[in-house]
Design an enzyme around this catalytic site. Structure first.
Site, PDB file in Angstrom:
ATOM      1  N   ASP A 148       0.821  -1.384  -0.034  1.00 20.68           N
ATOM      2  CA  ASP A 148      -0.116   0.001  -0.063  1.00 20.68           C
ATOM      3  C   ASP A 148       0.954   1.222  -0.005  1.00 20.68           C
ATOM      4  OD1 ASP A 148      -2.527   1.390   0.367  1.00 20.68           O
ATOM      5  OD2 ASP A 148      -3.182  -0.356   1.124  1.00 20.68           O
ATOM      6  N   ASP A 196      -3.302   4.768  -2.304  1.00 22.01           N
ATOM      7  CA  ASP A 196      -4.166   5.226  -1.437  1.00 22.01           C
ATOM      8  C   ASP A 196      -4.864   6.615  -1.747  1.00 22.01           C
ATOM      9  OD1 ASP A 196      -5.526   4.676   1.115  1.00 22.01           O
ATOM     10  OD2 ASP A 196      -4.821   6.568   1.722  1.00 22.01           O
ATOM     11  N   GLU A 208      -6.394   4.031  -5.966  1.00 22.78           N
ATOM     12  CA  GLU A 208      -7.886   4.170  -5.525  1.00 22.78           C
ATOM     13  C   GLU A 208      -8.359   5.498  -5.826  1.00 22.78           C
ATOM     14  OE1 GLU A 208      -9.916   4.092  -1.062  1.00 22.78           O
ATOM     15  OE2 GLU A 208      -8.050   4.936  -1.314  1.00 22.78           O
ATOM     16  N   HIS A 212     -11.176  -3.211   2.633  1.00 23.67           N
ATOM     17  CA  HIS A 212     -11.319  -2.898   3.985  1.00 23.67           C
ATOM     18  C   HIS A 212     -12.172  -1.631   4.243  1.00 23.67           C
ATOM     19  CE1 HIS A 212      -8.275  -0.454   2.267  1.00 23.67           C
ATOM     20  NE2 HIS A 212      -8.235   0.200   3.269  1.00 23.67           N
ATOM     21  N   ASP A 213     -12.571  -0.968   3.316  1.00 26.17           N
ATOM     22  CA  ASP A 213     -13.441   0.076   3.528  1.00 26.17           C
ATOM     23  C   ASP A 213     -14.926  -0.116   3.201  1.00 26.17           C
ATOM     24  OD1 ASP A 213     -11.236   1.757   4.206  1.00 26.17           O
ATOM     25  OD2 ASP A 213     -10.862   2.104   2.262  1.00 26.17           O
TER      26      ASP A 213
HETATM   27  C1  GLC Z   1      -8.145   4.993   1.845  1.00 24.65           C
HETATM   28  C2  GLC Z   1      -8.091   3.871   2.671  1.00 24.65           C
HETATM   29  C3  GLC Z   1      -8.578   4.160   3.799  1.00 24.65           C
HETATM   30  C4  GLC Z   1      -8.332   5.040   4.691  1.00 24.65           C
HETATM   31  C5  GLC Z   1      -8.133   6.616   3.706  1.00 24.65           C
HETATM   32  C6  GLC Z   1      -7.316   7.644   4.261  1.00 24.65           C
HETATM   33  O1  GLC Z   1      -9.510   5.254   1.429  1.00 24.65           O
HETATM   34  O2  GLC Z   1      -8.417   2.830   1.949  1.00 24.65           O
HETATM   35  O3  GLC Z   1      -8.640   2.834   4.556  1.00 24.65           O
HETATM   36  O4  GLC Z   1      -8.990   5.595   5.695  1.00 24.65           O
HETATM   37  O5  GLC Z   1      -7.670   6.244   2.403  1.00 24.65           O
HETATM   38  O6  GLC Z   1      -6.020   7.151   3.991  1.00 24.65           O
END
Ligand code: GLC
Ligand code: CA
Length: 541
Positions: free
Chosen positions: A98, A194, A236, A310-311
């Site tokens: 990540d 991320d 992402e 995980h979100d």
């Molecule tokens: C992304 C991650 C999430 C995190 C956010 C801030 O969306 O997947 O888990 O809280 O970024 O880093």
């Protein structure tokens, strides 16, 4: 190795904190993952996406990094990380790490320096302002926090402890590229980036996502780091449309391999509102969105395919049926997704059909996002019941409960009380149970993954939606040269029809996979049972 090896790959996502605790402190760790590599290999995946394991105060479970070059003691040591890379490689599995570079922790030495004085060399690694505007944090409240020491505000699109990096600063960018190269030299297989669509931000102009320089930065990053290394890269990007998706992923642009787009994941919230404001999914909407993304990337660029991470809440509880049809509906959803064109991602426990939680107390949901939302909504007049209902449906913690390995205490995850409560159904839903049952959700995933390796049409074939207006069945074809597959999925628990008259004789129709032992072949009038999902292959004579 072929340049586009990642098109043939299937990725398995690990949330380390909740995977396996090897040293009995209640927290999952790297040694726990190493112990389970053979299990992951058995599933047949090619890549592991490892959520952050770096040094971190853990305000946002590791997405607040205080040292990019160190492994958090919670998870083990750099030796463990090296062993994980080596042992995975020995099994033909790559580790995708990540990359969290939109922000750091406020405990990162850069930020500690930055906040010391206005003329500190690290001041411009972050974004400071005399006057906050009305930009908001994704975790609630203002995106600006006042810092007493230098009497200015700093920007944070997440928690106060996650200050945003200033990508306009070339020194900062160079420091990030250096860090990325450190990991590439260690032998990692790629990066999951991320909230990468935020790095082009221009806060003065209130531009958060998709800022004007975003793609210049990614081109630069590609050139200085992973470009020459033939790695897998996934961004992402919550705000991507197909047009924007092409900017990231068209091969000639030399940016990323693919992005996570979330349009389908937003279909069960009320338009214009937050995901906590629930709405029932309409299957036609899902067909429209997924087909749009499939069609838009048939020539150039590439899709990722996912239901979970995980979100996000657990898909079987969300769009399947986690009661009497848990296994059937989990297999249906898997079939629908893995039949499509793109790189599939599986989130730990999805291969078991793990479900959402139903804990009664807000205290059992440690996630900072949920905790903030709970307080905000209580203050604005929502009832506790309403809020808990949203949490049971949509909270990120639904995906973060410990992995369910067996029916012993704490689901075999740890010998002591884990950092987060175990889902109450672990005696029924667990790995040990799945591996003794040839009809388990696990073996269905295993078969879907194996099919991708056998059938090139699943990688390259064109997607074509069938019977758009059918409100209960999602059906589509994959087409390559003179070969054709037909994927049919009954999305609901009531029986459903599909009329598909190709005039093909029943003996010319093969079944590659199904979630019933005796699926019908009479394609001119298919009657599908609850959540029935079949991949048909037409044998050309
Ligand atoms: C992304 C991650 C999430 C995190 C956010 C801030 O969306 O997947 O888990 O809280 O970024 O880093
Ligand atoms: Ca541990």
């Amino acid at each position: 190795m072929k340049n586009d090896w990642w098109k043939q790959s299937v990725v398995y996502q690990i949330y380390p904190k909740s995977f396996l605790d090897s040293n009995h402190d209640g927290i999952g760790d790297l040694k726990g993952i190493i112990q389970k590599l053979d299990y992951i290999k058995l599933l047949g995946v090619d890549v592991i996406w490892l959520c952050p394991v770096y040094e971190s105060p853990q305000v946002d479970n590791g997405y607040d990094i205080s040292d990019y070059y160190q492994i958090s003691k919670l998870y083990g040591s750099m030796d463990d990380m090296d062993t994980l890379i080596k042992e995975s490689k020995a099994r033909g599995i790559k580790i995708m790490v990540d990359l969290v570079v939109n922000h750091t922790s406020d405990q990162h030495p850069w930020f500690i320096e930055s906040r010391k004085s206005k003329d500190n060399p690290y001041r411009d690694y972050y974004i400071w302002s005399d006057q906050p505007n009305d930009l908001t944090s994704n975790f609630g409240g203002s995106a600006w926090s006042y810092d007493e020491k230098t009497k200015q505000y700093y920007l944070h699109f997440y928690s106060e402890q996650q200050p945003d990096l200033n990508w306009e600063n070339p020194d900062m960018r160079r420091a990030i590229y250096k860090m990325m190269n450190f990991w590439i030299e260690k032998g990692i297989g790629g990066f999951r980036m991320d909230v990468i669509d935020l790095i082009g931000k221009e806060p003065d102009k209130k531009i958060k996502e998709n800022g004007p320089k975003l793609h210049d930065y990614l081109k630069e990053m590609n050139e200085y780091t992973f470009g020459p290394a033939n790695l897998i890269t996934v961004g992402e990007t919550w705000g991507a449309t197909p047009e924007i998706g092409h900017l990231y992923t068209d091969a000639g642009r030399k940016e990323l391999n693919m992005v996570f787009q979330f349009e389908h994941m937003n279909l069960d919230k009320q338009p214009g509102k937050h995901r906590w404001d629930l709405k029932k999914l309409d299957l036609i909407d899902l067909k429209d969105v997924l087909s749009k993304w499939q069609d838009s990337f048939s020539e150039d660029g590439w899709n990722s395919l996912f239901w979970n991470n995980h979100d996000l809440p657990r898909i079987v509880s969300r769009w399947g049926n986690d009661r009497e049809y848990r296994e059937l509906s989990a297999k249906m959803l898997a079939t629908l997704l893995h039949g499509m064109k793109g790189t599939p991602f599986i989130y730990q426990g999805e291969e078991l059909g793990m479900t959402n939680t139903n804990f009664e107390s807000i205290d059992d949901y440690p996630d900072i996002e949920t905790q903030n939302m709970y307080k905000d909504r209580l203050a604005t007049g929502f009832s506790k019941e309403e809020i808990m209902q949203s949490i049971h449906m949509k909270a990120r913690d639904n995906a973060r409960t410990p992995m369910q390995w067996n029916s012993s205490e704490n689901a075999g995850f740890s010998t002591i009380q884990p950092w987060m409560k175990v889902n109450t159904n672990y005696r029924k839903v667990n790995v040990e149970q799945s591996l003794v049952d040839p009809d388990s959700v696990f073996f269905h995933y295993q078969k879907l993954i194996a099919l991708r390796k056998e059938k090139d049409i699943l990688i390259k074939g064109r997607y074509e939606l069938v019977d758009h207006d059918n409100t209960q069945v999602y059906a589509y074809k994959r087409i390559m040269d003179d070969q054709e597959l037909l994927i049919v999925c009954n999305f609901y628990e009531t029986p459903a029809d599909l009329h598909y008259s190709e005039g093909t004789k029943e003996e010319d129709i093969g079944i590659l996979i199904s979630n019933y032992p005796d699926s019908p072949r009479a394609l001119d009038h298919l009657l599908l049972r609850p959540y029935e999902a079949v991949v048909y292959e037409f044998n050309k004579r």
